[in-house]
Design a protein around this motif. Structure first.
Motif, PDB file in Angstrom:
ATOM      1  N   ARG A 181     -34.408 -41.558  10.801  1.00  7.88           N
ATOM      2  CA  ARG A 181     -33.996 -40.205   9.648  1.00  7.88           C
ATOM      3  C   ARG A 181     -35.425 -40.444   8.763  1.00  7.88           C
ATOM      4  O   ARG A 181     -35.535 -41.349   7.954  1.00  7.88           O
ATOM      5  N   GLY A 182     -35.779 -39.155   8.482  1.00  5.34           N
ATOM      6  CA  GLY A 182     -36.693 -38.669   7.408  1.00  5.34           C
ATOM      7  C   GLY A 182     -38.113 -39.268   7.941  1.00  5.34           C
ATOM      8  O   GLY A 182     -39.106 -38.866   7.035  1.00  5.34           O
ATOM      9  N   PHE A 183     -38.293 -39.622   9.153  1.00  9.61           N
ATOM     10  CA  PHE A 183     -39.760 -39.945   9.727  1.00  9.61           C
ATOM     11  C   PHE A 183     -40.508 -38.703  10.043  1.00  9.61           C
ATOM     12  O   PHE A 183     -40.126 -37.837  10.570  1.00  9.61           O
ATOM     13  N   ASP A 184     -41.680 -38.880   9.855  1.00 16.24           N
ATOM     14  CA  ASP A 184     -42.646 -37.684  10.174  1.00 16.24           C
ATOM     15  C   ASP A 184     -42.508 -37.866  11.828  1.00 16.24           C
ATOM     16  O   ASP A 184     -42.419 -38.752  12.427  1.00 16.24           O
ATOM     17  N   ASP A 185     -43.148 -36.740  12.395  1.00 13.96           N
ATOM     18  CA  ASP A 185     -43.309 -36.832  14.042  1.00 13.96           C
ATOM     19  C   ASP A 185     -44.183 -37.715  14.417  1.00 13.96           C
ATOM     20  O   ASP A 185     -44.253 -38.384  15.467  1.00 13.96           O
ATOM     21  N   VAL A 186     -45.235 -38.098  13.580  1.00 12.50           N
ATOM     22  CA  VAL A 186     -46.417 -39.026  13.738  1.00 12.50           C
ATOM     23  C   VAL A 186     -46.346 -39.956  12.531  1.00 12.50           C
ATOM     24  O   VAL A 186     -46.316 -39.354  11.373  1.00 12.50           O
ATOM     25  N   PHE A 187     -46.397 -41.196  12.726  1.00  8.54           N
ATOM     26  CA  PHE A 187     -46.603 -42.270  11.675  1.00  8.54           C
ATOM     27  C   PHE A 187     -47.248 -43.297  11.828  1.00  8.54           C
ATOM     28  O   PHE A 187     -47.557 -43.612  13.038  1.00  8.54           O
ATOM     29  N   ARG A 278     -46.834 -47.328   3.829  1.00  6.24           N
ATOM     30  CA  ARG A 278     -45.848 -48.046   2.921  1.00  6.24           C
ATOM     31  C   ARG A 278     -44.624 -47.094   2.966  1.00  6.24           C
ATOM     32  O   ARG A 278     -43.676 -47.665   2.822  1.00  6.24           O
ATOM     33  N   SER A 279     -44.759 -45.722   2.667  1.00  7.51           N
ATOM     34  CA  SER A 279     -43.604 -44.904   2.485  1.00  7.51           C
ATOM     35  C   SER A 279     -42.615 -44.950   3.806  1.00  7.51           C
ATOM     36  O   SER A 279     -41.390 -45.166   3.775  1.00  7.51           O
ATOM     37  N   HIS A 280     -43.164 -45.120   5.152  1.00  5.60           N
ATOM     38  CA  HIS A 280     -42.300 -45.503   6.206  1.00  5.60           C
ATOM     39  C   HIS A 280     -41.872 -46.726   6.112  1.00  5.60           C
ATOM     40  O   HIS A 280     -40.616 -47.013   6.872  1.00  5.60           O
ATOM     41  N   ALA A 281     -42.539 -47.737   5.652  1.00  5.08           N
ATOM     42  CA  ALA A 281     -41.771 -49.138   5.680  1.00  5.08           C
ATOM     43  C   ALA A 281     -40.623 -49.208   4.836  1.00  5.08           C
ATOM     44  O   ALA A 281     -39.737 -49.692   5.116  1.00  5.08           O
TER      45      ALA A 281
END
Length: 302
Positions: A181-187, A278-281
């Protein structure tokens, strides 16, 4: 809410400098709240660095979290002082009678060794089985993920032609999964390993769901259908300079390893890396704690 850690743990100073909200056991005992109890089996050689990496991510959520560090009894770390291990770590025999809301099993530098030949493999298998009834959700990292896929689902690992090291783009397969939830389509996320896992084998398993993958690095996030077992083949917890330090260490040992891909600006090891994961972690660990642990764990274990 804060993360609760021992007062004298060395990682405490690092986290305080980063303004991570932490609390020692004395103050935590005065809080009228049901904290989450998280067990971390730390299999990495430099345990103090790994402690800080995971505590940083677990401490950045609205939930109060109590941490227990676990070490293997069948293998003694050569890179961490005995004093540190005795003061801050426990063994499986000391916690096997307890239940935990969540557990993290880290990676380990034993990828090229067959699972059955790892000195603590039998102990780890016992822990794996114990998690099925005593842990709400278990998160496995890198070699820990490969070991879990092998033990629980019979999916082995394959040695790669060269080390998979760098920052790789990943795409997600199911945006409805709460851990994404909240992830970009590509990370982006770091990988650092000498072995890989068959994406095809994961896709054909009736008990697993592939959530994210990289064209270059392969399968990345895998979960069991009941969400109790989460496998992550990379290292979202890595700090900005971790891959650089690993690369320098490998060169000093005389190993032939590639420059970490998509990591140094211009692929120049003399340049300072830029952190793009960092943000996706933080989001991943926050989602895990909230949706897979807090929302699923009983208020009182019976």
């Amino acid at each position: 809410m804060p993360i609760t850690i021992p007062r004298l743990l060395p990682a405490r100073e690092i986290l305080e400098e980063e303004n991570i909200f932490i609390m020692d056991e004395d103050r935590a005992s005065q809080q009228d709240i049901r904290p989450l109890n998280i067990l971390i089996l730390n299999l990495m050689p430099e345990k103090e660095k790994t402690e800080a990496q995971f505590l940083r991510l677990l401490g950045n959520t609205p939930l109060q979290v109590n941490i227990t560090f676990l070490k293997t009894a069948t293998y003694e770390s050569k890179n961490t002082s005995r004093y540190h291990l005795e003061q801050f770590y426990t063994t499986f025999d000391e916690v096997r009678h307890k239940r935990f809301d969540g557990m993290i099993i880290t990676g380990a530098p034993v990828e090229l060794i067959p699972f059955e030949e790892v000195s603590y493999w039998n102990e780890l298998k016992e822990i794996f089985e114990w998690t099925k009834s005593n842990v709400t959700s278990t998160l496995h990292i890198c070699w820990g993920a490969q070991a879990a896929l092998y033990h629980h689902y019979g999916i082995g690992k394959q040695e790669l032609p060269e080390k998979c090291s760098g920052i790789f783009a990943h795409r997600i397969f199911d945006k409805t999964e709460k851990i994404l939830r909240g992830f970009d389509d590509v990370f982006f996320a770091p990988h650092s390993r000498h072995t890989g896992t068959s994406e095809e084998a994961i896709l054909h398993s009736p008990d697993l769901k592939l959530l994210a993958s990289s064209e270059e690095a392969g399968a990345f996030i895998v979960q069991s259908l009941d969400r109790k077992q989460i496998m992550v083949t990379g290292h979202l917890e890595y700090e900005t300079d971790t891959l650089a330090l690993e690369y320098s260490r490998d060169l000093e040992r005389g190993l032939t390893v590639p420059v970490p891909a998509h990591y140094f600006p211009g692929d120049n090891p003399n340049q300072m890396p830029i952190n793009c994961w960092r943000s996706h972690a933080h989001l991943f660990f926050s989602n895990w704690l909230n949706y897979y642990v807090y929302q699923e764990t009983p208020f009182e274990w019976k």
